[in-house]
Each structure stands twice: as structure tokens, then as C-alpha cells.
Design a protein around this motif. Structure first.
Motif, PDB file in Angstrom:
ATOM      1  N   UNK B 355       0.823  -1.216   0.000  1.00  0.00           N
ATOM      2  CA  UNK B 355       0.000   0.000   0.000  1.00  0.00           C
ATOM      3  C   UNK B 355       0.854   1.263   0.000  1.00  0.00           C
ATOM      4  N   UNK B 429      -1.998  -1.735   6.079  1.00  0.00           N
ATOM      5  CA  UNK B 429      -2.434  -2.840   5.219  1.00  0.00           C
ATOM      6  C   UNK B 429      -3.950  -2.990   5.142  1.00  0.00           C
ATOM      7  N   UNK B 430      -4.681  -2.315   6.040  1.00  0.00           N
ATOM      8  CA  UNK B 430      -6.128  -2.576   6.069  1.00  0.00           C
ATOM      9  C   UNK B 430      -6.926  -1.680   5.132  1.00  0.00           C
ATOM     10  N   UNK B 431      -6.257  -0.801   4.396  1.00  0.00           N
ATOM     11  CA  UNK B 431      -6.969   0.078   3.464  1.00  0.00           C
ATOM     12  C   UNK B 431      -7.042  -0.552   2.069  1.00  0.00           C
ATOM     13  N   UNK B 432      -8.160  -0.324   1.399  1.00  0.00           N
ATOM     14  CA  UNK B 432      -8.328  -0.857   0.053  1.00  0.00           C
ATOM     15  C   UNK B 432      -7.798   0.127  -0.990  1.00  0.00           C
ATOM     16  N   UNK B 433      -7.593  -0.402  -2.199  1.00  0.00           N
ATOM     17  CA  UNK B 433      -6.975   0.406  -3.250  1.00  0.00           C
ATOM     18  C   UNK B 433      -7.822   1.624  -3.600  1.00  0.00           C
ATOM     19  N   UNK B 434      -9.146   1.474  -3.587  1.00  0.00           N
ATOM     20  CA  UNK B 434     -10.016   2.588  -3.963  1.00  0.00           C
ATOM     21  C   UNK B 434      -9.849   3.769  -2.990  1.00  0.00           C
ATOM     22  N   UNK B 436      -7.119   4.466  -1.357  1.00  0.00           N
ATOM     23  CA  UNK B 436      -5.821   5.088  -1.658  1.00  0.00           C
ATOM     24  C   UNK B 436      -5.941   5.972  -2.899  1.00  0.00           C
TER      25      UNK B 436
END
Lengths: 455, 486
Positions: B355, B429-434, B436
Motif C-alpha cells: 500500500x 495494510x487494512x486500506x483498500x486500493x479505492x 488510496x
């Protein structure tokens, strides 16, 4: 993958954007020889359902006893609303309010907390919390050393009637910065810190005198006389207090002619469950004149660029992230969530509720003392009045009696014989407002039976 | 839309009646001279008023549960709700710290298991869970280093080496233990200047405090050499675990040669930050520091668990808290570790790093300047707005405040101190690509706004409960508690 949201497509697109062939390639700056932790001793992951079962089974092993231990951690009723609100994600999963505009909830709450704890202790300024009561005492003594330019010896008169665990923490954390605790005896008849023992140190220019009210034995100290004596020596008076007791007991700011200089203690009785000893929080209050020597976060009220009221961290120039090696303390994270709980707790109880809780504790302890000392072989040790704890002497070693009581699911108190061998078979017993008449009777019956069996 | 102080909605005589034990107030045997003379200023409100007030206050906060919170160096990852629920089982909450061991086996088993898990992930020989936050873990670490030298009659070792990029707590801690602090410079690529280190060590060296990856968000590549230099000079190595999330399951501090480490369980093991605590700063030690660990520690004999205290560890540096630290936080960390397990813990660093590198790549592509463009990002990275400051007068503070309007908590700003106008960004690590991607879009939009009219940023935030606050006034006119007008 628990708590990792990436799909395989995400991973591929992200690696392409980075220009790396694999996730492993992102670690190519770590020398090869160091890589490859296997974690083989750690078990495989569990689902939430499986871990819930494991934890419930373990919790069940420890539950169900009737508790009469205090000794610095006290069982009180906590309103249901306290932790329902404190564990709202907006409080629970926020951090230190560095971005004040996005943290007004926590900041205003802390300002309200500072107001409440100042008023309870009768002081002018409070920080936003320390780790616990013991570390708050350590920080209070270091602060006294910074404040007291006249008596800068670092000598601190430390009564043996102060919680022994607090004294151990002070011994472990403060001597490297110049604090030298000097033990002061207690009067074996009254259980109070002996004024004569204190006066023997007259002329030694102590930096501070510590007094705990009620003291570790639950006994009330002659705080006015000790405060005035300390000030006559040009020492600062550092008070250690139980916040619940302050609903009925004189606020430290009003002790003696001039009042205590620094007040600290453990905030646990204000809404923190016993929880095996933590998390609790320490509080620290003082006179406004010493605010710049205070450790920890402090919240101030100010205005925004439209003139609207807002709250922010202030006086940050004292702190480690600015001052580094010259900071007043290395503390940064403190016990914010516990202060959140305590502020809600104090709001729900109010002065009236807190006074009722304190009165109830007094009555229950008096009643329990009466019932237990009516048993042959049990006597009260100290003559001075107390708050919600009492020292009793048994006619045989305490450890065996406590073990037998524990078999009947009663925690009978704290065995004083290890840290106070001179008291003989002495036991420290506490009954808070959580105990019913039935509970008190159950303890008295069980103790009677145990003492008879072991006779 | 200000929220009144709870004291301002207070009415004399009102209270939350259900919370009173109801037996009246009396002073029992308290002597007259020791009684309270005034009524403390606590709120007089109904239960509903209190619940509404504090619920409303909660809504005036950003938090992980409500907003992306990429606060560098703080590891603001999701705090699984199960950890809270299970740490708050009534038997755990009700357990007195002095409860007999016969009634504590469930709790002690959790603590023993957690010690073992932390030993394994750090590669250390022993773990003590007692420190209540990272700063107290640091204190324990340096105290153990001091105790080790003293026990060997090597009392002259009183100097602690600290890289100039270190967290402020490192030098503050060393000073609290009576040590002198010597700073070691960092080179242009973010590595410790090894030649300067070589020149600095000597018979006065007690040890070095290092964060790896460093506060620059890059891995200290010459760590093996650094360990050799310090050890050869007779000093010990302290690992500041603030950035452990970057290497969890990839490389272990014990394998890098560290003698003592503190872990911020409220970062790496996802216990809540609570608006500023409680944390938990467990310490791990190598073989030679085992005798000095802070007490109490949990031991196992056969099937029974028991406390180890001064009788078992007579050379211990002692107690740092009255009991065993923040037990409830430790339970949350334990539940987290069991849910992730071996496989899950191995992935933490991988996805935190993925990430961070993705975010760094996207921002670089959008024209932002990375502080260390030649380096891999670890779990966090630094953007410097030096150019934007010069060209547009767009500062790190401006961007941080404007991000709030876009619904993002700001990254850490102006730390590390050595990088001008910096944003230290840690997505976890717990965030999704969208998420970001939308963060990148917000930063691009803010830069565009600055190009149009930077004053738009100077006035930010616009959508928060308050506009930009006057910190100077807060410090000059101290108003630290409510006092009603007389």
C-alpha cells in the motif's frame, strides 16, 4: 486474509503501478541474510467464532468470586452508558488530537475532564492524564524537583503508609533524575504517618513531602498538620488521593494554611473496571504557577479565525517531540480512553452521586469490620478513623486463610505480611458500595468457618 | 454549531438518579476537620443529557472507524471489534489485579501465550508485557541497558547514541535515565552515517537507539555493520519498535542483532489508540538482558501459570506500574494475534508495504516529490512540499488542514524534522486500493486549488466544527478549565 481487503486483481494492478514484479521484490533493500522469518511457533489463525469460544472459556475460568480486595484497585458500579459511549469508534479508534479541528470531540471532553478533576482536588490546573497512579506519583516528584529551586536536594519524605507498589515504581523510575526517597515510619497504634518521625527530618531541606489520603491502610492522615509542616520546611506537599473519597474528604487544595502543591492519584475508581490492573489512568493537578513544569498533554480553550470557541493541545513546548532530550518527560501516549470513560462517569454521578457512593463504601466497610471483628481471633489493628479499607489481624498466618476463602470463591483481602512483616498476620480488607448485606454476611460466615476448621 | 460545555447545561439539583446507590450521604467516622467544605463542580445532568452530550462530542472526531487516517509513524490500522468485545468479557473486566493465581489461570494463559507470540515475531529470548506505552517501553529498554553495564562493573557507559532522525522520545528517555545523548548524522539516502558512528563509539558508549525502518520510512541497509560496530565497542542495541509493522514476518529485530526492543502493541497489534491512549509497550530482550526485565512476567510450571516477580528476577529493573501494565490492551493484542495467526502475521508487512509503495508511486506520477525517490518505501514514506512552498506558498499545514475538508485525516506533518514541509504518510495494510486512489485524487485537487488561489488553503478547514484554531492565543492566554463568570 483477515483485515486485508486486497483482491488478486488489486495486487496485480498495484504492482504494475509500482513497477515491481512481486510483493517480495518490495523488500529487496533488506539484506538477504536477514530475511525469512517463519513464525513457526505461532499457531494458525482462528476465525472470530473460534477465538470467541477460546476467550470465553478462558474468561470463565477466572470468574465468579466475591471480591473484598482493594489495595489500590477498587470495585465500583460503572453506569452502562460509560463504556457504551467510550467504545464508540469515534472515541475508541481516534488518536492524539494533533489535528485539532478534526478532534474537537476528544479535545472538549478533555477540557471538561480537566475542569472536573481540578474541582475534585481543589487545584487550578490539570493535565490530560498519566499512565496510572504510581507513574503519576513518580512524575509528580520529578515535577517537584523542577519547581522547588529553594530545596533542590531531591530528598523526598516518603511515608511507609504510602502504597508500597507506588513506592516501588518511584524507586524504579526516578532516582536517575535525582529523586531520593527517604522512608518515614507510621505510628503502630493509629496507622497514621507519625508526625514525630516526619519532624526528625526537620532542617534536612526536603524537596517534597508525600502524603497519601486515605493512606494504604485505609487510615485518614492528619493532612493539615503535615501540609503546614512541609511548607515550614520549604518543601512541596505532594498529595496522593482516591478521587471517590474526595466527595467526602477535604480537597487537597484546602489542606493546611496553603493547600497541597501537587496532587496525583489513580483515576481507576472513576469508571475503569478492575481489569487485572489496567488500563487505568493517573491524574495530576497543581497550582497554575507550576503549569510550565507539568508533564503530559494539556488542553486549552481558544478561538478559531472566525472567533468561535474551540479546543487545542497547548504548551507543547514542554514536550518530547519539540524539546527532545530537554523535555519535561518522555510521555506522549497517555490513557485518553480511560479519561473519556471517567468524564462520562463523573457526569452521570455528579457530586451528589459520588458522595452517595463514598458514603455507601464507608458504611459497608464499617459494617464488615464490625462483623469480622466479632469473630474470635480477628481484631482491628489501627485506631485512627478510615475510609473504605481496614487492617485486621488474624490469629494465624493470612495466606492459608485467604487460600481457604478462595476455595469458597471469596477473595478475602490483601495479605500485608510480605510488605509489612512487622504487622504480623495482617490483612487489608475493602468493601465498596457494590457489596450487599448478604455479601458481607457471606464473608463473615466463611471466615468463621475457615478459622474454626484451621483451629 | 458549537456544543455547549456540559457545565453550561447543568441545573442545580438535577442528577442521573438510577446511578445513585440510594442510601443517602453521611460522613461516618470522618472527623470534622477532614471533611470536604465545598461541593465539587461536577455536572448536574440527567442520564439522557449526558448520553446525548458525549455522543455528540464523539461525532466531532475523525477516527479510523469513520475516516482514512494515514498518520505516519502511528500505524492507524483497523481495530477489529472482536478484540474489544472479547477483552471486555465480564470476567476479564472483573478480575482484581491481586486475585489469587487459582482464579487467574485463564487470564495468565492469555498473557503467557502473548509473551511467546511476541518472542517469536521479534526473535528475542524473553518478553515482559508491563510497559504501558511506547515511551515506557523505551524507558525499560534503556534502564535494562544501564543495569546490564552496572552489573558488569562497567558504570562509565552513560552515553546513548541516537540518529538525528529519531523520535523525540528517544533522547527524552535517555535523559530520564541520566544518560547523555549524542546524535549521529544521517546521509542523503536516509542511512545512518556509519563512519560518524564509528568515530563516536567508545568506552563511554552504553548503546544506540535505532528505529528500522527509520523515521524516513526506509530500511537501514547497513544494520549488520552498525550492530557490529556498537557491539565491538561494548555497547548494546536498542530497537524502537514504532515501525515494526513494516517488517513483521519479514525480518526479526533479534536476527538483526538487537539486544532489546519495545513494541507499540497499539500500532502493530492493532489495539485502539483511544484518542491518545492507552497504549502498550511490551519489551523483548536478548539472552543477556533476561535477568533485568521489568516485573511482573508470567511463567509456566507444568500446566499452571504463575507470576514471576522480584523473587524470581532479583536483578530486575523493577516495577513500572502498580500492576502488570495495561492488561486490557494486552488481551486485545492477544485476540488480534490469534485471529491473524502465523499466516496472517506474515502478511502484515507485505500489504502495508504494498500500500505504501503504491501510494508513493501514484503520488510521484502525479508530480509530488518524494523525499527519498531512489529508495523503496517501507510501510510509510515522505513527500516534501518544498517546491510547492517556494512556488505557491502551499505549506504542509495548509495541505493537512484542507485534507480534512476532503474527508481524510492528515498525515503526520513536519516530522521527521530534517525534511522541509514534509508529509509522513502511512496507509497501513487494512486500506483498500479505492481509498488510496481517492486520497491521491484529493491531494491532486488540493494542489490544483493552490495553483488557482492559495488563500483557499490558508482558510481551511471549512467543513469542520471549527475553522483553523489560534494556537498562539491558546498558549498566551491559558484557559485550561471552565470557570463561570462570577
Amino acid at each position: 486474509m483477515p483485515f486485508i481487503p486486497h483482491t488478486e486483481a488489486d495486487v496485480q494492478q498495484m504492482l504494475a503501478a509500482i513497477g515491481a514484479p512481486s510483493i517480495e521484490a518490495l523488500f529487496d533493500e533488506i539484506p538477504e541474510a536477514l530475511r525469512g522469518a517463519s513464525l513457526e511457533k505461532i499457531p494458525s489463525g482462528l476465525s472470530e467464532m473460534a477465538v470467541s469460544r477460546l476467550m470465553r472459556e478462558r474468561a470463565r475460568q477466572d470468574g465468579g468470586a466475591l471480591n473484598f480486595i482493594g489495595a489500590g484497585a477498587y470495585e465500583h458500579h460503572i453506569p452502562a452508558a460509560v463504556w457504551e459511549i467510550a467504545t464508540r469508534g469515534e472515541f475508541y479508534s481516534a488518536y492524539t488530537p494533533y489535528q485539532a479541528e478534526a478532534s474537537q470531540g476528544t479535545l472538549q471532553l478533555l477540557y471538561e475532564y480537566q475542569t472536573m478533576i481540578c474541582s475534585l482536588t481543589g487545584m487550578e490546573v490539570s493535565n490530560a492524564s498519566m499512565y496510572d497512579g504510581a507513574s503519576a506519583l513518580g512524575e509528580a516528584l520529578l515535577m517537584a524537583l523542577r519547581v522547588n529551586k529553594q530545596n533542590a536536594s531531591g530528598r523526598v519524605l516518603m511515608p511507609q503508609a504510602v502504597n508500597p507498589l507506588y513506592r516501588e515504581v518511584v524507586a524504579a523510575t526516578t532516582p536517575a533524575q535525582g529523586v531520593q526517597p527517604i522512608a518515614v515510619a507510621y505510628d503502630p497504634a493509629s496507622g497514621q504517618t507519625a508526625l514525630d518521625a516526619l519532624k526528625a527530618h526537620g532542617g534536612s531541606a526536603p524537596t517534597a513531602v508525600v502524603i497519601q489520603q486515605p493512606n494504604f491502610f485505609g487510615v485518614l492522615e492528619d493532612v493539615d498538620a503535615i501540609t503546614d509542616w512541609a511548607h515550614a520546611q520549604n518543601a512541596l506537599l505532594v498529595a496522593v488521593v482516591n478521587p471517590v473519597s474526595l466527595a467526602l474528604l477535604k480537597a487537597p487544595g484546602q489542606w493546611g494554611a496553603k493547600g497541597a502543591d501537587i496532587v496525583c492519584g489513580d483515576g481507576q475508581p472513576l469508571g475503569a473496571p478492575l481489569s487485572s490492573g489496567g488500563p487505568y489512568f493517573g491524574f495530576l493537578t497543581s497550582r497554575m504557577a507550576h503549569v510550565r513544569e507539568m508533564p503530559g498533554r494539556i488542553i486549552g480553550r481558544t478561538v478559531d479565525l472566525e472567533g468561535k470557541t474551540g479546543y487545542t493541545l497547548t504548551l507543547q513546548a514542554r514536550e518530547q517531540h519539540i524539546r527532545r532530550a530537554k523535555a519535561k518527560s518522555n510521555i506522549c501516549t497517555n490513557q485518553g480512553l480511560l479519561v473519556t470513560a471517567a468524564t462520562i462517569h463523573m457526569s452521570l454521578l455528579g457530586a451528589q452521586g459520588l458522595a452517595q457512593v463514598a458514603s455507601s463504601c464507608l458504611r459497608n466497610t464499617a459494617q464488615l469490620t464490625q462483623q469480622l471483628t466479632a469473630i474470635a481471633g480477628v481484631t482491628r489493628v489501627f485506631s485512627a478513623p478510615g475510609f473504605h479499607e481496614v487492617v485486621l489481624r488474624l490469629n494465624r498466618p493470612v495466606a492459608g486463610v485467604l487460600a481457604a476463602l478462595a476455595e469458597a470463591d471469596i477473595f478475602g483481602g490483601y495479605d500485608l505480611s510480605e510488605r509489612y512483616p512487622e504487622l504480623g498476620n495482617a490483612l487489608l480488607v475493602c468493601a465498596t458500595e457494590t457489596k450487599t448485606e448478604g455479601d458481607l454476611a457471606r464473608y463473615a460466615q466463611a471466615l468463621t468457618a475457615v478459622l474454626q476448621q484451621q483451629a | 454549531m458549537t456544543e455547549a460545555l456540559i457545565f453550561e447545561v447543568s441545573q442545580p439539583g438535577r442528577c442521573a438518579v438510577a446511578q445513585n446507590p440510594g442510601a443517602g450521604v453521611d460522613h461516618g467516622g470522618i472527623p470534622e476537620a477532614l471533611r470536604r467544605r465545598d461541593v465539587p463542580r461536577l455536572p448536574e445532568v440527567s442520564e439522557l443529557q449526558a448520553v446525548r452530550h458525549f455522543t455528540r462530542l464523539s461525532q466531532r472526531n475523525f477516527s479510523i472507524d469513520t475516516h482514512f487516517y494515514p498518520l505516519g509513524s502511528c500505524t492507524m490500522k483497523y481495530n477489529p471489534r472482536a478484540c474489544n468485545t472479547l477483552a471486555m468479557l465480564p470476567e476479564f473486566l472483573g478480575r482484581h489485579p491481586l486475585a489469587p493465581e487459582s482464579h487467574s489461570q485463564g487470564f495468565l494463559a492469555c498473557m503467557f501465550d502473548l509473551q511467546e507470540i511476541l518472542k517469536e515475531v521479534t526473535g528475542m529470548a524473553g518478553v515482559s508485557l508491563t510497559p504501558m506505552a511506547g515511551a515506557q517501553g523505551e524507558f525499560a529498554g534503556v534502564a535494562m541497558i544501564r543495569a546490564y553495564h552496572r552489573a558488569r562493573g562497567d558504570a562509565a557507559r552513560t552515553e546513548i547514541l541516537v540518529p538525528d532522525a529519531a523520535h523525540g522520545t528517544n533522547p527524552a528517555t535517555a535523559a530520564m535515565l541520566g544518560c547523555t545523548v549524542r546524535e549521529i548524522p544521517t546521509d542523503a539516502n536516509g542511512d545512518v552515517d556509519v563512519e560518524a558512528l564509528r568515530a563516536a563509539v567508545g568506552p563511554q558508549t552504553a548503546g544506540i537507539m535505532l528505529t528500522n525502518p527509520s523515521t524516513f520510512g526506509v530500511f537501514e541497509r547497513r544494520i549488520h555493520e552498525i550492530a557490529g560496530i556498537v557491539h565491538e565497542a561494548g555497547g548494546l542495541l536498542y530497537y524502537d519498535g514504532a515501525n515494526l509493522n513494516a517488517i513483521l514476518g519479514k525480518v526479526r529485530p533479534g536476527d538483526m542483532g538487537f539486544d532489546v526492543i519495545h513494541m507499540n502493541l497499539h500500532k502493530t497489534f492493532s489495539t485502539p489508540h483511544g484518542g491518545g491512549g492507552p497504549g502498550a509497550g511490551a519489551v523483548g530482550v536478548s539472552e543477556r538482558l533476561l535477568p533485568f526485565m521489568p516485573i511482573p512476567v508470567v511463567g509456566r510450571q507444568g500446566e499452571r501459570y504463575r507470576w514471576l516477580d522480584e523473587k524470581d528476577l532479583p536483578q530486575s529493573i523493577g516495577r513500572l506500574s502498580a500492576w502488570m501494565g495495561n492488561a486490557g490492551v494486552l488481551l486485545r493484542a492477544y485476540v488480534y494475534a490469534r485471529m491473524l495467526g502465523r499466516e496472517g502475521l506474515l502478511r502484515v508487512a507485505e500489504f502495508a508495504t504494498l500500500n505504501a509503495n503504491y501510494l508513493a508511486a501514484r503520488l510521484k506520477e502525479a508530480g509530488f516529490e518524494l523525499a527519498f525517490p531512489a529508495r523503496r518505501a517501507s510501510h510509510e514514506f515522505i513527500v516534501t512540499l518544498k517546491k510547492q512552498k517556494q512556488e505557491l506558498d502551499m505549506t504542509a499545514t495548509d495541505v493537512a488542514k484542507r485534507l480534512l475538508d476532503y474527508g481524510f485525516h492528515a498525515p503526520t506533518i513536519y516530522f521527521p524534522l530534517l525534511v522541509p514541509e514534509c508529509l509522513l504518510i502511512e496507509p497501513t495494510e487494512t486500506e483498500d486500493r479505492q481509498t488510496l486512489d481517492s486520497f491521491v485524487a484529493a491531494l491532486v485537487a488540493i494542489w490544483d486549488e493552490a495553483k488557482q488561489d492559495v488563500s483557499k488553503l490558508k482558510g481551511a478547514p471549512y467543513t469542520m466544527p471549527v475553522r483553523r484554531l489560534d494556537d498562539v492565543r491558546a498558549a498566551r492566554h491559558l484557559d485550561l478549565r471552565y470557570q463561570p463568570a462570577a
